[in-house]
Every structure is written in C-alpha cells, then in structure tokens.
Write a protein that holds these residues in place. Structure first.
Motif, PDB file in Angstrom:
ATOM      1  N   ALA A  13      -9.254  -6.386  -4.202  1.00  0.00           N
ATOM      2  CA  ALA A  13     -10.537  -5.717  -3.969  1.00  0.00           C
ATOM      3  C   ALA A  13     -10.830  -4.717  -5.080  1.00  0.00           C
ATOM      4  O   ALA A  13     -11.974  -4.574  -5.509  1.00  0.00           O
ATOM      5  CB  ALA A  13     -10.528  -5.020  -2.605  1.00  0.00           C
ATOM      6  N   TRP A  23     -16.869  -4.534  -4.805  1.00  0.00           N
ATOM      7  CA  TRP A  23     -16.386  -4.725  -3.449  1.00  0.00           C
ATOM      8  C   TRP A  23     -15.924  -3.382  -2.899  1.00  0.00           C
ATOM      9  O   TRP A  23     -15.394  -2.556  -3.644  1.00  0.00           O
ATOM     10  CB  TRP A  23     -15.202  -5.669  -3.413  1.00  0.00           C
ATOM     11  N   ASP A  32     -18.644  -7.413  -0.264  1.00  0.00           N
ATOM     12  CA  ASP A  32     -19.167  -7.582  -1.617  1.00  0.00           C
ATOM     13  C   ASP A  32     -20.580  -7.006  -1.607  1.00  0.00           C
ATOM     14  O   ASP A  32     -21.528  -7.633  -1.133  1.00  0.00           O
ATOM     15  CB  ASP A  32     -19.194  -9.053  -2.012  1.00  0.00           C
TER      16      ASP A  32
END
Length: 134
Positions: A13, A23, A32
């Motif tokens: 992430a 993200w 996202d």
C-alpha cells in the motif's frame, strides 16, 4: 457490498503514495483514492500525508460525515493483510560510513583551524606593517 478477497500488505500500500497513484489504509481496508484526490475537500496533500501507514485515526479525527464514509466504499480495493507484521524498514549504517562521517568532520575542523590561523597571521603582518609606517 461484495466480500473483499484481495489482501495487500502495508508495504504494498505504501508504494502507492503519489498523486498519480494513491492508496490509503483505513480500518483494515485499502482504498485507491487516486481519482478522488482532486475532489477531496481537505486537499490532496492531506490524503497524500496519510499514505504508508494506518490512517484510521486521522480519518476519524477529521470528523468525516456518514456520506463521506459511504463514498469511500466506491474506492475500496481490498483488505490489509494482518498476517504480515508491519515492521518499518530500518536504515543501517556501516562502520565504514560512520568513519567516513567522522573523517569528514575532522577534515572540516582542520579547514576551520587553518582559516583561523591564516586570519590571525594576516592580521599580525598587517599590524606590523602599520606600526613600521609610523
């Protein structure tokens, strides 16, 4: 809402931390929000600052409305994989680098010493020349 099956690590992430690919992780879910950055009422910099970590506290502290929480579901892409421990990557310096830093500091100290001695020497010579002229 369908059951989320895609799992992401925090490291994965974190790699999505730019305005072109952003993200965030909130309450164990990965979002996202790239397409939403320009529309975020608090500005994109607030969202970008929340990448790479669990942003749940920041999200809750901002007092998001029920509508904002419902809107988030449109951006959910998966869940955080909690089986992978979140360990920050440490930068380890070697002794060689430490010595290099010490050497650089000593060189800098020597340079300042040389400059100080040169200024004092120049001042003494100028003073002697001045006294001889009288």
């Amino acid at each position: 809402m369908p059951t989320l099956t895609k799992l992401y690590s925090m490291e994965e992430a974190y790699q999505h931390n730019t305005k072109e690919d952003c993200w965030v992780v909130i309450d164990g879910k990965v979002y996202d929000v790239t397409d939403y950055l320009d529309d975020h009422p608090g500005g994109d910099d607030v969202v970008l600052a929340a990448t790479g970590k669990d942003a749940t506290d920041e999200f809750e502290d901002a007092g998001h409305s029920k509508g904002a929480k419902e809107l988030m579901q449109n951006f959910c892409i998966g869940e955080l994989d909690t089986s992978i421990p979140v360990i920050p990557e440490l930068e380890i310096s070697s002794k060689k680098e430490t010595n290099s830093y010490s050497d650089n500091l000593m060189d800098l100290t020597k340079q300042y010493w040389v400059v100080s001695v040169a200024i004092i020497g120049f001042s003494m010579v100028a003073g002697l020349v001045f006294l001889r002229r009288k």
